[in-house]
Scaffold this active site. Structure first.
Site, PDB file in Angstrom:
ATOM      1  N   TYR A 198       0.849  -1.196   0.000  1.00 55.94           N
ATOM      2  CA  TYR A 198       0.000   0.000   0.000  1.00 55.94           C
ATOM      3  C   TYR A 198       0.877   1.236   0.000  1.00 55.94           C
ATOM      4  O   TYR A 198       2.071   1.180   0.320  1.00 55.94           O
ATOM      5  CB  TYR A 198      -0.927   0.006   1.227  1.00 55.94           C
ATOM      6  N   CYS A 199       0.274   2.357  -0.386  1.00 51.91           N
ATOM      7  CA  CYS A 199       0.957   3.652  -0.296  1.00 51.91           C
ATOM      8  C   CYS A 199      -0.112   4.718  -0.056  1.00 51.91           C
ATOM      9  O   CYS A 199      -1.240   4.382   0.289  1.00 51.91           O
ATOM     10  CB  CYS A 199       1.785   3.931  -1.554  1.00 51.91           C
ATOM     11  N   THR A 200       0.216   5.986  -0.229  1.00 51.43           N
ATOM     12  CA  THR A 200      -0.707   7.061   0.128  1.00 51.43           C
ATOM     13  C   THR A 200      -2.005   7.035  -0.692  1.00 51.43           C
ATOM     14  O   THR A 200      -3.092   7.010  -0.134  1.00 51.43           O
ATOM     15  CB  THR A 200      -0.036   8.438  -0.093  1.00 51.43           C
ATOM     16  N   GLY A 202      -2.105   5.134  -3.872  1.00 47.74           N
ATOM     17  CA  GLY A 202      -2.088   3.987  -4.776  1.00 47.74           C
ATOM     18  C   GLY A 202      -1.091   4.065  -5.919  1.00 47.74           C
ATOM     19  O   GLY A 202      -0.754   3.060  -6.536  1.00 47.74           O
ATOM     20  N   ILE A 227      -4.154   4.587   1.153  1.00 44.23           N
ATOM     21  CA  ILE A 227      -4.688   4.837   2.492  1.00 44.23           C
ATOM     22  C   ILE A 227      -5.866   5.820   2.432  1.00 44.23           C
ATOM     23  O   ILE A 227      -6.825   5.706   3.190  1.00 44.23           O
ATOM     24  CB  ILE A 227      -3.576   5.401   3.410  1.00 44.23           C
TER      25      ILE A 227
END
Ligand SMILES: [Zn+2]
Ligand SMILES: [Zn+2]
Length: 342
Positions: A198-200, A202, A227
């Protein structure tokens, strides 16, 4: 024709205050082959400027990555503008759960070599062969699976203030460093483990998942919309929130609270704190975590040295800065000499 900002940040701030209207903070990205990013960029600027859109946008031959603030009243118009562009029709908009009317004070649209600085040579692998996108509900299930390795694809200063339960959070300054570290860590599990990332918002996982598939990983998953979208779905669908702390974001809000947990510490006294600040010395500008007490004691500075400098007359400070590279580009996390407990 106006193709660039005319107002200063200060003037803009005053205008936003006077207008007193609600603004939405949102982001989106799309990988898409653009033949002429420059013309596309100018077209965006003209149209978005008319809609009073502000933000930071990168346009490249590989697509667009945008962080924006849009007046709530003009959102429908903005949306139909996007829908009229073939490749942006129905693009997923990540809309922030917390709004801050002054998240951006300018409309900056830049043509760049890439939409994210990822340090990858894209011609060496198939960037379209991505991982499986999962929504919040499926993600929650997957990360409880004992056969899953959950990886945070962000940098250390981001995961420091918030991350998912049981996530591996590489202590890195760049995305590129993360890729190698994770690959080395998981080299014996390329086929059996679920690699979930995952990241901020996508975008980093779009490349990372394709990269790992190219490197031989068989079960690669990515959190769709990152997220930001996860937090929205958790709220809407009343799901269990498995994210602790704050989501670091790249606008003037700096972060979005996802849970009430404070998982970081002040870099100067070690007290529980998750507020990022920039060092008050303009010649330093280091991004670090500082509690209110330390901010007072240190005049908002990261070190005694910077504190000495901010007490000098302004002209003297300017003289010290001249000829030096602008700002301290490094972020720090538990790397401060005063953090004796780490
Ligand atoms: Zn402190
Ligand atoms: Zn400093």
């Amino acid at each position: 024709m106006q193709l660039y900002n005319k107002l200063s940040s200060k003037e803009r701030e005053q205008l936003i205050e006077q207008a007193g209207e609600e603004r939405l903070t949102l982001s989106f990205y799309k990988y898409h082959q653009l033949k002429d990013p420059k013309t596309f960029r100018d077209d965006l600027f003209i149209n978005w400027n008319q809609l009073d859109v502000l933000g930071r946008i990168n346009v490249a031959h590989e697509g667009i990555n945008a962080q924006l603030s849009v007046p709530a009243k003009k959102f429908e118009k903005f949306k139909s503008f996007l829908d009229n562009i073939d490749f942006l029709k129905d693009v997923r908009l990540n809309i922030a759960i917390e709004h801050y009317d002054k998240a951006f004070l300018k409309l900056k649209i830049k043509v760049r070599p890439k939409i994210v600085h990822d340090g990858l040579n894209d011609s060496t692998f198939d960037v379209t062969n991505k991982g499986v996108h999962v929504d919040a509900m499926k993600f929650n299930e997957l990360i409880e699976d004992p056969n899953t390795v959950l990886v945070d694809m962000r940098n250390h200063y981001e995961s420091e203030i918030g991350h998912f339960k049981n996530a591996v959070t590489p202590d890195v300054d760049t995305f590129r460093q993360s890729l190698d570290i994770i690959e080395a860590d998981l080299k014996d599990h390329k086929e059996d483990k679920n690699l979930v990332m995952y990241c901020t918002g996508g975008i980093r996982c779009e490349k990372a998942s394709a990269y790992y598939k190219h490197k031989g990983f068989k079960k690669v998953y990515q959190l769709e919309g990152g997220i930001i979208e996860y937090a929205r779905q958790v709220k809407d669908q009343n799901l269990e929130n498995k994210f602790f702390g704050k989501n670091f974001v790249f606008d003037d809000r700096r972060s979005e609270k996802i849970s009430e947990d404070v998982i970081a510490q002040c870099h100067q006294c070690g007290k529980a704190c998750d507020t990022h600040v920039n060092c008050a010395n303009d010649g330093c500008h280091l991004l670090f975590i500082q509690c209110e007490d330390c901010a007072k004691k240190m005049d908002g500075c990261c070190s005694d040295k910077c504190q000495d400098i901010v007490h000098l007359p302004y002209e003297e400070q300017k003289r010290l800065r001249s000829g030096r590279p602008a700002g301290n580009k490094k972020f720090k996390k538990g790397r401060s000499p005063v953090l004796k407990f780490k």
